[in-house]
Write an enzyme that holds these catalytic residues in place. Structure first.
Site, PDB file in Angstrom:
ATOM      1  N   ARG A  91      37.207  46.396  37.211  1.00 51.64           N
ATOM      2  CA  ARG A  91      38.327  45.952  36.391  1.00 51.64           C
ATOM      3  C   ARG A  91      39.360  47.059  36.331  1.00 51.64           C
ATOM      4  NH1 ARG A  91      37.225  41.530  37.213  1.00 51.64           N
ATOM      5  NH2 ARG A  91      36.709  39.845  35.780  1.00 51.64           N
ATOM      6  N   GLY A 110      38.082  40.236  45.519  1.00 54.66           N
ATOM      7  CA  GLY A 110      36.627  40.436  45.602  1.00 54.66           C
ATOM      8  C   GLY A 110      35.828  39.183  45.908  1.00 54.66           C
ATOM      9  N   HIS A 129      43.196  41.531  44.040  1.00 54.30           N
ATOM     10  CA  HIS A 129      41.997  41.007  43.362  1.00 54.30           C
ATOM     11  C   HIS A 129      41.300  39.935  44.213  1.00 54.30           C
ATOM     12  CE1 HIS A 129      40.207  40.566  39.064  1.00 54.30           C
ATOM     13  NE2 HIS A 129      39.297  40.280  39.978  1.00 54.30           N
ATOM     14  N   ARG A 159      24.507  53.508  32.060  1.00 56.77           N
ATOM     15  CA  ARG A 159      24.280  53.806  30.641  1.00 56.77           C
ATOM     16  C   ARG A 159      22.804  53.893  30.297  1.00 56.77           C
ATOM     17  NH1 ARG A 159      27.322  49.798  26.875  1.00 56.77           N
ATOM     18  NH2 ARG A 159      26.181  48.496  28.295  1.00 56.77           N
ATOM     19  N   THR A 176      36.604  47.845  42.469  1.00 57.81           N
ATOM     20  CA  THR A 176      36.519  46.380  42.598  1.00 57.81           C
ATOM     21  C   THR A 176      36.058  45.793  41.264  1.00 57.81           C
ATOM     22  OG1 THR A 176      34.245  46.594  43.392  1.00 57.81           O
ATOM     23  CG2 THR A 176      35.963  46.338  45.074  1.00 57.81           C
ATOM     24  N   GLU A 207      47.461  43.408  35.808  1.00 57.21           N
ATOM     25  CA  GLU A 207      47.644  42.445  36.907  1.00 57.21           C
ATOM     26  C   GLU A 207      48.569  41.319  36.472  1.00 57.21           C
ATOM     27  OE1 GLU A 207      43.857  41.144  38.454  1.00 57.21           O
ATOM     28  OE2 GLU A 207      43.143  43.206  38.572  1.00 57.21           O
ATOM     29  N   GLY A 239      24.934  47.613  38.301  1.00 56.91           N
ATOM     30  CA  GLY A 239      24.574  46.191  38.141  1.00 56.91           C
ATOM     31  C   GLY A 239      24.358  45.550  39.500  1.00 56.91           C
ATOM     32  N   ARG A 240      24.437  44.210  39.500  1.00 61.89           N
ATOM     33  CA  ARG A 240      24.151  43.450  40.729  1.00 61.89           C
ATOM     34  C   ARG A 240      25.061  43.827  41.886  1.00 61.89           C
ATOM     35  NH1 ARG A 240      23.394  38.475  36.942  1.00 61.89           N
ATOM     36  NH2 ARG A 240      25.347  39.295  36.189  1.00 61.89           N
ATOM     37  N   ILE A 241      26.381  43.879  41.617  1.00 59.90           N
ATOM     38  CA  ILE A 241      27.326  44.146  42.716  1.00 59.90           C
ATOM     39  C   ILE A 241      27.156  45.582  43.210  1.00 59.90           C
ATOM     40  CG2 ILE A 241      29.776  44.241  43.339  1.00 59.90           C
ATOM     41  CD1 ILE A 241      30.218  41.968  41.242  1.00 59.90           C
TER      42      ILE A 241
HETATM   43  C1  DGY Z   1      35.265  37.954  38.467  1.00 64.50           C
HETATM   44  O1  DGY Z   1      34.659  36.919  38.737  1.00 64.50           O
HETATM   45  O2  DGY Z   1      35.124  38.534  37.413  1.00 64.50           O
HETATM   46  C2  DGY Z   1      36.164  38.513  39.525  1.00 64.50           C
HETATM   47  O3  DGY Z   1      36.856  39.603  39.116  1.00 64.50           O
HETATM   48  C3  DGY Z   1      37.096  37.450  40.041  1.00 64.50           C
HETATM   49  O4  DGY Z   1      36.393  36.845  41.013  1.00 64.50           O
END
Ligand code: DGY
Length: 326
Positions: free
Chosen positions: A245, A294, A292, A183, A243, A274, A160-162
């Protein structure tokens, strides 16, 4: 809501000052200055007493929470891009709109994925702990030898984007080869300039990656995607970076894989339960553990907040919010 009254919005977490100012300017907003986590019952009360609830990724918005009798709120504006903590199907069924905050956190989260990769490979956390403990003796040719990152192979799970932003940094900054599993098949246009090779299976990625970086959404479909068999399919010198889930990784299997030397180390920003992090992980020097972080930059956290505010404004103006996910 009575005519001309400002919509009542309950905010479940403390937000950056600029965002809270904007919330107070636009809505009858109830903030959470103490940043005290909401219980399920308090979330239900928020849904009963406000026109909209601004939640964070730390809230658990289950079907039971949503299905509260006498609900007044018809929108949940989530502060965060991930929404696996919200039962979106239940929200849909109940006619509750759910929005998220995509894009604004892409760069910062990708930066953090690269940071984790460098930290775990170059033993940065371990080195810092040593210096702070006053235990650094001298420069020595064999002291704290790590693993080179430049020129290695990055395996990405979920493009995806990240993931694309991470791949770009890895390629352009560190000359890495990028392979990935996704996928659906991605066309060169969908890769948006990233020069990466799509593999037919996740195992194919695991077999050749020196670093495996997770970028798929959380939730039932991806729960424990990285399990004992998948750790065994990684190279022994490879590192896991997460980074995405926490529940994408079977944490017990990860502890075992690290303890047995099945993989070389892990750079983690997210965890299965968490804020609880298994003590076994914290005891391992080859694990980098962040809380967490990110999206945790001033720029991004402001951007996320203003996006959530805009989603609420659009909804109350009778429009489809720009970032509607349900
Ligand atoms: C999100 O936005 O889903 C990150 O995990 C928290 O910034």
């Amino acid at each position: 809501m009575t005519a001309n009254a400002r919509p009542k919005v309950i905010v479940t977490g403390r937000l950056p000052a600029d965002v809270e100012r904007e919330l107070l300017a636009r809505f009858d907003a109830q903030l959470n200055p103490d940043d005290r986590p909401y219980t399920a019952r308090e979330l239900q009360q928020a849904l009963q007493t406000a026109d909209g609830v601004l939640t964070t990724v730390a809230d658990r918005i289950t079907a039971d929470v949503l299905d509260v009798p006498g609900r007044r709120a018809n929108i949940i504006a989530n502060y965060g891009v991930g929404y696996n903590h919200i039962d979106v199907q239940a929200a849909k069924a109940l006619g509750i709109t759910v929005t998220n905050t995509p894009d604004v956190l892409t760069d910062c989260t990708a930066d953090l994925a690269i940071m984790l990769m460098l930290m775990v490979a170059r033993r940065a956390g371990e080195g810092e702990r040593l210096v702070r403990a006053g235990q650094w003796l001298s420069w020595r040719p064999t002291h704290m030898i790590g693993t080179r990152v430049s020129g290695k192979t990055l395996g990405i799970i979920g493009m995806g984007r990240i993931a694309k932003a991470t791949a770009r940094r890895a390629q352009q900054g560190f000359g890495m080869k990028v392979v990935f599993f996704n996928r659906s098949r991605l066309s060169p246009e969908q890769l948006e300039g990233v020069d990466a090779q799509q593999c037919d299976s996740l195992e194919e990625v695991l077999a050749q990656a020196d670093f495996v970086s997770l970028h798929c959404p959380g939730g039932e479909e991806t729960r424990h995607l990285m399990n004992a068999a998948r750790f065994a399919a990684m190279q022994r010198h490879a590192f896991l970076i997460n980074t995405a889930r926490g529940d994408v990784v079977d944490e017990a299997a990860l502890v075992e894989a690290l303890a047995q030397g099945t993989i070389a180390g892990a750079g983690l920003d997210v965890y299965e339960h968490e804020p609880r992090v298994p003590a076994a992980l914290l005891a391992m020097e080859n694990v980098v553990a962040l809380p967490h972080l990110g999206s945790a930059t001033h720029e991004t956290r402001n951007g996320m907040g203003l996006m959530a505010v805009d989603n609420l404004s659009a909804f109350f103006a009778g429009q489809v919010p720009p970032n509607k996910v349900a």
